[in-house]
Each structure stands twice: as structure tokens, then as C-alpha cells.
Design a protein around this motif. Structure first.
Motif, mmCIF file in Angstrom:
data_model
loop_
_atom_site.group_PDB
_atom_site.id
_atom_site.type_symbol
_atom_site.label_atom_id
_atom_site.label_comp_id
_atom_site.label_asym_id
_atom_site.label_seq_id
_atom_site.Cartn_x
_atom_site.Cartn_y
_atom_site.Cartn_z
ATOM 1 N N GLY A 1 -11.907 6.744 13.376
ATOM 2 C CA GLY A 1 -12.906 5.736 14.295
ATOM 3 C C GLY A 1 -13.388 6.023 15.238
ATOM 4 N N GLY A 2 -14.682 7.447 14.464
ATOM 5 C CA GLY A 2 -14.943 8.232 15.444
ATOM 6 C C GLY A 2 -14.871 8.562 16.972
ATOM 7 N N GLN A 3 -13.389 9.428 17.005
ATOM 8 C CA GLN A 3 -12.505 9.757 18.037
ATOM 9 C C GLN A 3 -11.820 10.748 17.451
ATOM 10 O OE1 GLN A 3 -10.699 7.064 20.130
ATOM 11 N NE2 GLN A 3 -12.794 6.285 21.987
ATOM 12 N N ILE A 4 -11.234 11.461 17.825
ATOM 13 C CA ILE A 4 -10.417 12.906 17.229
ATOM 14 C C ILE A 4 -9.063 12.714 18.324
ATOM 15 C CG2 ILE A 4 -9.949 15.020 17.974
ATOM 16 C CD1 ILE A 4 -12.491 15.575 18.499
ATOM 17 N N VAL A 5 -8.067 12.450 17.364
ATOM 18 C CA VAL A 5 -6.794 11.594 17.534
ATOM 19 C C VAL A 5 -5.533 13.235 17.158
ATOM 20 C CG1 VAL A 5 -4.748 10.624 16.885
ATOM 21 C CG2 VAL A 5 -6.713 9.343 16.736
ATOM 22 N N GLU B 1 -5.145 9.305 26.767
ATOM 23 C CA GLU B 1 -3.558 9.125 26.488
ATOM 24 C C GLU B 1 -2.861 7.507 25.799
ATOM 25 O OE1 GLU B 1 1.026 10.280 27.475
ATOM 26 O OE2 GLU B 1 -0.297 9.916 28.732
ATOM 27 N N VAL B 2 -2.952 7.386 24.420
ATOM 28 C CA VAL B 2 -2.084 5.982 24.339
ATOM 29 C C VAL B 2 -1.041 5.898 23.754
ATOM 30 C CG1 VAL B 2 -2.247 5.148 21.267
ATOM 31 C CG2 VAL B 2 -4.084 6.711 22.073
ATOM 32 N N ASP B 3 -1.018 4.595 24.459
ATOM 33 C CA ASP B 3 0.347 3.614 24.525
ATOM 34 C C ASP B 3 0.804 3.466 23.108
ATOM 35 O OD1 ASP B 3 2.260 2.506 25.506
ATOM 36 O OD2 ASP B 3 1.872 0.556 25.921
ATOM 37 N N ALA B 4 1.342 5.549 22.436
ATOM 38 C CA ALA B 4 2.350 4.666 21.558
ATOM 39 C C ALA B 4 2.979 6.561 21.125
ATOM 40 C CB ALA B 4 1.083 5.149 20.109
ATOM 41 N N SER C 1 6.744 18.978 16.540
ATOM 42 C CA SER C 1 5.479 20.056 15.566
ATOM 43 C C SER C 1 4.788 21.019 14.388
ATOM 44 C CB SER C 1 5.800 21.710 16.696
ATOM 45 O OG SER C 1 5.175 22.768 16.573
ATOM 46 N N LYS C 2 4.351 21.400 14.174
ATOM 47 C CA LYS C 2 4.312 22.131 12.795
ATOM 48 C C LYS C 2 3.976 21.190 11.925
ATOM 49 C CE LYS C 2 6.257 26.183 14.294
ATOM 50 N NZ LYS C 2 7.359 27.439 13.815
ATOM 51 N N HIS C 3 3.222 19.431 12.183
ATOM 52 C CA HIS C 3 3.146 18.601 11.817
ATOM 53 C C HIS C 3 1.734 18.602 11.286
ATOM 54 C CE1 HIS C 3 2.496 17.625 15.179
ATOM 55 N NE2 HIS C 3 1.602 16.812 15.038
ATOM 56 N N SER C 4 1.447 17.315 10.371
ATOM 57 C CA SER C 4 -0.253 17.343 10.078
ATOM 58 C C SER C 4 -0.195 15.799 9.977
ATOM 59 C CB SER C 4 -0.052 17.610 8.771
ATOM 60 O OG SER C 4 0.556 16.872 7.625
ATOM 61 N N ILE C 5 -1.023 15.181 10.052
ATOM 62 C CA ILE C 5 -1.717 14.736 10.599
ATOM 63 C C ILE C 5 -3.330 14.315 9.741
ATOM 64 C CG2 ILE C 5 -2.822 14.434 12.645
ATOM 65 C CD1 ILE C 5 -2.059 11.510 13.028
ATOM 66 N N THR C 6 -3.383 13.846 8.951
ATOM 67 C CA THR C 6 -4.720 13.614 8.171
ATOM 68 C C THR C 6 -5.020 11.746 7.494
ATOM 69 O OG1 THR C 6 -3.525 14.855 6.253
ATOM 70 C CG2 THR C 6 -5.937 13.619 5.595
ATOM 71 N N ALA C 7 -6.712 11.516 7.817
ATOM 72 C CA ALA C 7 -7.029 11.199 7.746
ATOM 73 C C ALA C 7 -7.515 10.345 6.521
ATOM 74 C CB ALA C 7 -8.428 10.902 8.572
ATOM 75 N N ILE C 8 -6.682 8.588 5.918
ATOM 76 C CA ILE C 8 -7.145 8.266 4.546
ATOM 77 C C ILE C 8 -8.162 7.529 4.379
ATOM 78 C CG2 ILE C 8 -4.938 9.456 4.068
ATOM 79 C CD1 ILE C 8 -3.681 6.116 4.460
ATOM 80 N N ASN C 9 -9.338 6.421 5.576
ATOM 81 C CA ASN C 9 -9.993 6.028 5.749
ATOM 82 C C ASN C 9 -10.363 5.954 7.149
ATOM 83 O OD1 ASN C 9 -8.165 3.266 7.535
ATOM 84 N ND2 ASN C 9 -7.690 3.324 5.323
ATOM 85 N N GLU C 10 -11.339 4.823 7.788
ATOM 86 C CA GLU C 10 -11.635 4.821 8.904
ATOM 87 C C GLU C 10 -11.588 4.044 9.996
ATOM 88 O OE1 GLU C 10 -15.253 2.372 8.361
ATOM 89 O OE2 GLU C 10 -16.382 3.478 7.386
ATOM 90 N N THR C 11 -9.813 3.927 10.086
ATOM 91 C CA THR C 11 -8.982 3.354 11.110
ATOM 92 C C THR C 11 -7.230 3.900 9.935
ATOM 93 O OG1 THR C 11 -8.491 1.236 9.479
ATOM 94 C CG2 THR C 11 -10.405 1.593 11.163
ATOM 95 N N ASP D 1 -2.595 3.528 13.129
ATOM 96 C CA ASP D 1 -3.400 3.039 12.574
ATOM 97 C C ASP D 1 -4.683 2.795 14.210
ATOM 98 O OD1 ASP D 1 -4.861 0.171 13.512
ATOM 99 O OD2 ASP D 1 -4.819 -0.644 11.754
ATOM 100 N N SER D 2 -5.450 3.677 14.025
ATOM 101 C CA SER D 2 -6.093 3.054 15.461
ATOM 102 C C SER D 2 -6.852 1.859 16.215
ATOM 103 C CB SER D 2 -7.405 4.192 14.677
ATOM 104 O OG SER D 2 -8.197 3.195 13.903
ATOM 105 N N ILE D 3 -6.592 1.039 15.039
ATOM 106 C CA ILE D 3 -7.241 -0.001 15.904
ATOM 107 C C ILE D 3 -6.027 -0.483 16.768
ATOM 108 C CG2 ILE D 3 -7.835 -2.183 15.385
ATOM 109 C CD1 ILE D 3 -8.899 -1.968 13.052
#
Length: 289
Positions: A94-98, A130-133, A141-151, A168-170
Motif C-alpha cells: 500500500g505504498g508503505q513498508i510494513v 505503530e499500527v493498532d494490530a 521471530s524468524k518468520h516471513s511476511i510477503t505481499a500478495i497484492n496491493e493491500t 489487510d493494510s486498509i
């Protein structure tokens, strides 16, 4: 400069050096980072490489760095920043870094910390939020997060059996997704999303007992099914925490450039690998090449 070679081991998966006739591999030194760092996370946003956190000689850091103009630059964000950490995970969304999770492990001392927080970095305002999540099921730790579409991004936690998590970034919320098949149960895996195949490739990694792997696991996002590649990977040294990014699609194949800078086996010792591989994946009727 290194001689290129092509290695075909299986009709399902291809590990290869590019053919010498088409590509010459050449390394050129650019610039040292502002400080030696490992166990950091990196992503690409607006054609720039960003790197966050990691372990330095002085301990964990919360620095965010950007590579542009052939130089590394340490940014000085305004406002609140995430606590120091290593082994976090990040992606551009979504145009930012998570950024989520991570740890500040101090030789197993009582001061060791593990995180379940989620932060976003806005490169336009040079600021963190800081996101409320929180990451599902507690610190990770030692995990992964991968974008699968724009949001939407997929979080993989090796400690969880039959579930992955979608961010969900929205709405800035996580939801759970059941998966089937045999999951990797490996930490520090590298991932790349393959949009024409609708799969995420998980490469390498380390077990809970620190045994390294050269396996390739595919998660099909249409059926939410894990598949372990049957490709023979004896030539690929087991490794973890390498870098991975997609290459342009060619001839209907998703191509991922895998290069190390991570941990590999060297006899009975652990060290850093200096070789480079290309992974090609082709899907047809739910088969992969």
C-alpha cells in the motif's frame, strides 16, 4: 566473474545459473553499509531498497536504511520509532513498508525480548506509525511476511501448524487462513510471490535444531495447499536468511533471483555463501517447473 552453468534436476523445478551466452555474472563493489549488520529485513519500495533493524557489533538496532544513488543512507525518521530488534519481517504494501515481530535476544539472558507489534514506515513523510494490530498468537521471530497484492500480505509463522495469516493494510487487521498439506516448519526462509502462478515460493531455512535446508516449498494461494518440490537440490548448499527477489517473467515462467549473504554450511562450520542461483517456476494444471 564466474563461469555460468545450467543445472536441470527435475521436470518440476529448475535451479540454474543463467547460460553464459545470455548472461555474464559480475559483482562490483559499491559501498559499505553505515555499520556491519545481519539478521535484518529488506524490501523494495518505489525502486529503492530499504533495510530495517538487525544485529550490529553494538547489539540490535532500529535503524532504517535506504540504498539509492549507489549509496546506503541511514534515515533519521521523525517521531516514534520501533524498538531495536533483529529477525523481524517486512514487505512493501500500500505504498508503505510494513514491519512486524522480531526479537532482541541477548544471549538468552532475562533481558531478551520478543515482539508482536506492527509498524508502517512512510517514505514520503520519513515517519513511523505503530499500527493498532499485533501478530496473531503472540510474539514471533524468524518468520516471513510477503505481499500478495496491493493491500494484502501473508504472514507465515513456522510455529503454527495448519494456518497462515493475512494482513489487510486498509483495515489494518489480521485474519487466519487454514492451509493443507505438509508445511515446511523451517525458520528464516526466503520468500518470493509468483503472481502468474498464484504461489509463494519458500526457499531454504533452518529447523528448530539449527539444521539448514535447501528445500523449496510452494504455497498455492488458490487451494491453500503446501507442496514440497521434488527437485534434486544437492548442488545448492543448505542455507538460511538469504536474500530473494523476483525477476521479470520470461516464457511463462516466474523467475526468482536467489543470492546469499545469509548462513550456509561449510563443513562443520557455519559461514556466508557467495554463490548465486536462479529459481524458475512454471505452473500448468497445478504442476510446477
Amino acid at each position: 566473474r564466474r563461469n555460468a552453468r545450467r543445472l536441470i534436476h527435475s521436470p518440476e523445478m529448475l535451479w540454474a545459473w543463467p547460460l553464459l551466452a545470455t548472461v555474464t555474472v559480475h559483482w562490483s563493489w559499491r559501498q559499505k553499509a553505515s555499520v556491519p549488520v545481519s539478521a535484518h529485513c529488506s524490501t523494495v519500495l518505489d525502486k529503492k531498497v530499504y533495510s530495517f533493524g538487525g544485529l550490529t557489533p553494538a547489539g540490535c538496532t532500529s535503524q532504517i536504511r535506504v540504498f539509492e544513488g549507489a549509496r546506503w543512507k541511514t534515515l533519521l525518521p521523525t517521531g516514534a520509532i520501533p524498538p531495536e530488534r533483529m529477525h523481524s519481517a517486512c514487505c512493501a504494501l500500500g505504498g508503505q513498508i510494513v514491519v512486524c515481530g522480531g526479537s532482541d535476544v541477548r544471549d538468552g539472558s532475562p533481558g531478551s525480548l520478543f515482539y508482536n507489534d506492527v509498524w508502517t514506515f512512510d517514505s514520503q513523510t520519513n515517519s513511523w506509525t505503530e499500527v493498532d494490530a499485533v501478530t496473531p498468537l503472540g510474539p514471533v521471530s524468524k518468520h516471513s511476511i510477503t505481499a500478495i497484492n496491493e493491500t494484502t500480505a501473508l504472514l507465515y509463522n513456522p510455529n503454527v501448524g495448519d494456518t497462515v495469516f493475512l494482513y489487510d493494510s486498509i483495515s489494518r487487521t489480521f485474519s487466519s487462513q487454514k492451509v493443507q498439506g505438509v508445511q515446511p516448519q523451517l525458520f528464516m526462509m526466503s520468500t518470493v510471490y509468483c503472481p502468474i502462478n498464484h504461489v509463494i515460493a519458500f526457499v531454504g531455512g533452518a529447523s528448530a535444531t539449527n539444521s539448514l535446508s535447501s528445500s523449496v516449498f510452494l504455497l498455492d494461494l488458490r487451494t491453500w495447499t503446501w507442496t514440497e518440490s521434488r527437485a534434486q537440490t544437492e548442488s545448492v548448499t543448505p542455507r538460511a536468511s538469504m536474500a530473494c527477489l523476483p525477476l521479470p517473467v520470461r516464457e511463462g515462467k516466474t523467475r526468482a533471483l536467489i543470492f546469499s549473504g545469509g548462513i550456509s554450511e561449510n563443513g562443520e562450520k557455519l559461514g556466508c555463501a557467495d554463490d548465486m542461483w536462479i529459481l524458475e517456476i512454471q505452473a500448468s494444471n497445478n504442476t510446477h517447473r
